[in-house]
Design a protein around this motif. Structure first.
Motif, PDB file in Angstrom:
ATOM      1  N   LEU A 131       0.844  -1.197   0.000  1.00 52.03           N
ATOM      2  CA  LEU A 131       0.000   0.000   0.000  1.00 52.03           C
ATOM      3  C   LEU A 131       0.877   1.245   0.000  1.00 52.03           C
ATOM      4  O   LEU A 131       1.805   1.362   0.804  1.00 52.03           O
ATOM      5  CB  LEU A 131      -0.914  -0.002   1.233  1.00 52.03           C
ATOM      6  N   VAL A 132       0.560   2.172  -0.878  1.00 48.90           N
ATOM      7  CA  VAL A 132       1.306   3.431  -1.009  1.00 48.90           C
ATOM      8  C   VAL A 132       0.304   4.579  -1.026  1.00 48.90           C
ATOM      9  O   VAL A 132      -0.670   4.558  -1.804  1.00 48.90           O
ATOM     10  CB  VAL A 132       2.171   3.456  -2.277  1.00 48.90           C
ATOM     11  N   PHE A 133       0.548   5.577  -0.172  1.00 45.65           N
ATOM     12  CA  PHE A 133      -0.272   6.786  -0.155  1.00 45.65           C
ATOM     13  C   PHE A 133       0.408   7.866  -0.994  1.00 45.65           C
ATOM     14  O   PHE A 133       1.615   8.110  -0.854  1.00 45.65           O
ATOM     15  CB  PHE A 133      -0.463   7.295   1.274  1.00 45.65           C
ATOM     16  N   TYR A 186       6.710   1.977   5.974  1.00 44.93           N
ATOM     17  CA  TYR A 186       5.297   2.309   5.846  1.00 44.93           C
ATOM     18  C   TYR A 186       5.153   3.667   5.176  1.00 44.93           C
ATOM     19  O   TYR A 186       5.918   4.592   5.450  1.00 44.93           O
ATOM     20  CB  TYR A 186       4.622   2.331   7.218  1.00 44.93           C
ATOM     21  N   SER A 187       4.164   3.742   4.307  1.00 44.78           N
ATOM     22  CA  SER A 187       3.912   4.983   3.573  1.00 44.78           C
ATOM     23  C   SER A 187       3.318   6.031   4.505  1.00 44.78           C
ATOM     24  O   SER A 187       2.508   5.720   5.385  1.00 44.78           O
ATOM     25  CB  SER A 187       2.960   4.715   2.414  1.00 44.78           C
ATOM     26  N   CYS A 188       3.722   7.275   4.303  1.00 42.82           N
ATOM     27  CA  CYS A 188       3.290   8.360   5.195  1.00 42.82           C
ATOM     28  C   CYS A 188       3.195   9.665   4.415  1.00 42.82           C
ATOM     29  O   CYS A 188       4.031   9.944   3.548  1.00 42.82           O
ATOM     30  CB  CYS A 188       4.275   8.505   6.365  1.00 42.82           C
ATOM     31  N   LEU A 189       2.168  10.449   4.725  1.00 40.09           N
ATOM     32  CA  LEU A 189       1.975  11.780   4.166  1.00 40.09           C
ATOM     33  C   LEU A 189       1.896  12.790   5.305  1.00 40.09           C
ATOM     34  O   LEU A 189       1.471  12.447   6.414  1.00 40.09           O
ATOM     35  CB  LEU A 189       0.687  11.859   3.343  1.00 40.09           C
ATOM     36  N   LYS A 190       2.288  14.024   5.038  1.00 38.11           N
ATOM     37  CA  LYS A 190       2.180  15.056   6.065  1.00 38.11           C
ATOM     38  C   LYS A 190       1.861  16.411   5.448  1.00 38.11           C
ATOM     39  O   LYS A 190       2.213  16.697   4.300  1.00 38.11           O
ATOM     40  CB  LYS A 190       3.462  15.153   6.895  1.00 38.11           C
ATOM     41  N   VAL A 191       1.170  17.224   6.241  1.00 39.13           N
ATOM     42  CA  VAL A 191       0.874  18.612   5.890  1.00 39.13           C
ATOM     43  C   VAL A 191       1.478  19.488   6.978  1.00 39.13           C
ATOM     44  O   VAL A 191       1.183  19.309   8.162  1.00 39.13           O
ATOM     45  CB  VAL A 191      -0.642  18.864   5.789  1.00 39.13           C
ATOM     46  N   ASP A 192       2.330  20.419   6.597  1.00 36.96           N
ATOM     47  CA  ASP A 192       2.939  21.359   7.533  1.00 36.96           C
ATOM     48  C   ASP A 192       2.198  22.686   7.461  1.00 36.96           C
ATOM     49  O   ASP A 192       2.157  23.331   6.407  1.00 36.96           O
ATOM     50  CB  ASP A 192       4.418  21.580   7.223  1.00 36.96           C
TER      51      ASP A 192
END
Length: 456
Positions: free
Chosen positions: A196-198, A236-242
């Motif tokens: 799984l990839v975000f 593990y795939s991870c996304l972030k909003v700063d």
């Protein structure tokens, strides 16, 4: 007869028109009923028992590789940003979209655009979680704010409205002239990047509601990025909003900086009071000192106990030092005043003794001159008071003249009855304290206002 025939024909036409309308409405209603039945058949066809297993993840592109899930957010509101808890609350609409080829269906020549579901457990869902979440809840008024749309090509869109309280580690060294970066992190809990990839949705993955109002901050900008994490169990795939927040300084200027300046200036009033007004000067110094201490403790109560020095600590510490210095200045003035009084009393006694000795010597000389006619010596003895006075006057006239000193000349303009040192200390303090405080303000504001953003 002709008129009646024409009326009859008109009535026949109206009846035929009404009958055609009724027939068309009945056919349209039947078509809608048949269309809803077709939607039910499609749902039973793709999600029927034994036909779809929600436990199995969809395959990737061309049936191989990890499943690709694209994310986008809509930030509805940001409620609070807490400095003492180092957290912030946000309400957002969260959307995920992925392709599941098992859910393909016939769109009936474009008439069936998508199917809508409200039960998330009917289809496979990514195991996404918010890694810096403290608290969170869904919205269920009046109905659960969630939907799932299935498109004819097998694309699935999941949308939900949620409220989150997220951790936001802050660096308060420049408080309240600081900028803070609060992140929103999303990652997969159980599926590794091999499964799984975000990815962020192309275009505009994050939207923010217009006219976003925050009580003490301004949202300057936001940045999207990737934050894949590696652990002992895999990557593990991870996304972030700063989210970059700038603190509104006007509130702190009115509530902290200006009152502190006023307290420091009020403490200087003591320099203009008479040295004899001991109760007034003591009460003024103690009152301003206690008020400044209370102001400092109130500021620290709204901040977390950190190990480093903050910009507000420097300001309150220096202001407290100035107020305390004004109180110590009065103690010094009071001591100098008592010392001057003691010194003047000693001088007065010495002058009285000298005058008495001079009078006694004069009386003795007058008595001797009347008793005998001996001639007075032309040169007086060294112990003679008149000789000492003449010698002191000669030394004054023969002493070399010093060059005038500007400070002494200026201080000489403020004489008192006794020319005391205590009055001179007050006069010097009237100028020294404001000048030093103005210099501190120049250094303070130039240091903290003109720092680079990287240091913030």
């Amino acid at each position: 007869m002709k008129m009646s025939k024409s009326k009859t024909r008109t009535l026949h036409c109206l009846w035929l028109f009404l009958l055609a309308c009724l027939c068309s409405a009945s056919l349209a209603n039947n078509a809608k009923i048949n269309f809803r039945e077709k939607e039910k058949k499609v749902l039973d066809q793709i999600l029927g028992q034994g036909k779809y297993d929600a436990r199995i993840r969809p395959s990737g592109i061309n049936g191989t590789g990890p499943a690709i899930v694209r994310i986008n957010l809509f930030v509805r509101s940001i409620a609070t940003i807490s400095d003492i808890k180092m957290e912030y609350s946000v309400q957002l609409t969260f959307r995920e979209q992925w392709l599941d080829e098992r859910l393909k269906f016939d769109d009936f020549a474009g008439r069936l655009k998508y199917l809508t579901l409200t039960e998330a457990n009917r289809v496979w869902m990514p195991d996404l979680f918010f890694s810096n979440e403290k608290e969170g809840h869904f919205h269920n008024i009046i109905m659960p704010n969630v939907y799932i749309r299935i498109f004819p090509n097998g694309s699935v869109l999941y949308s939900i409205r949620i409220s989150l309280t997220l951790a936001c580690p802050m660096n308060l060294k420049l408080y309240p002239l600081d900028r803070q970066v609060c992140s929103l992190r999303m990652a997969s809990y159980g599926w590794t990047t091999a499964d799984l990839v975000f990815l962020w949705k192309e275009g505009d993955p994050v939207q923010v509601v217009k006219n976003l109002h925050l009580p003490r901050f301004t949202l300057e900008k936001f940045l999207t990025d990737y934050c894949n994490s590696k652990t002992n169990t895999g990557e593990y795939s991870c996304l972030k909003v700063d989210l970059l927040f700038k603190r509104e300084f006007s509130y702190y200027l009115i509530q902290i900086y200006i009152p502190c300046c006023m307290l420091v200036i009020v403490s200087w009033v003591s320099f203009w009071l008479d040295q004899g007004a001991v109760p007034a000067r003591v009460s003024l110094g103690v009152t301003t000192l206690l008020t400044m201490a209370t102001q400092t403790s109130g500021i620290n109560a709204s901040l977390p106990p950190v190990s480093y020095t903050k910009a507000i600590d420097v300001w309150t510490g220096v202001c407290l030092t100035f107020v305390f210095g004004a109180l110590l200045e009065f103690a010094l003035v009071n001591y100098a005043s008592r010392s001057d009084m003691h010194r003047e009393s000693i001088k007065k006694k010495r002058r009285d003794m000298e005058q008495a000795s001079m009078d006694a010597a004069s009386d003795l000389l007058d008595t001797d001159s009347n008793a005998t006619f001996a001639m007075k010596p032309l040169v007086r003895h060294p112990g003679d008071p008149l000789a000492l006075e003449k010698l002191r006057q000669c030394e004054v006239h023969m002493a070399p003249q010093k060059r005038p000193n500007c400070c002494r000349t200026w201080l000489s303009k403020f004489p008192t009855r006794q020319c005391s040192r205590s009055k001179r200390i007050d006069v010097i303090s009237r100028i020294t304290f404001p000048l030093v405080f103005a210099l501190f303000n120049l250094v303070y504001w130039s240091t903290y206002l003109f720092r680079d953003e990287e240091e913030n």
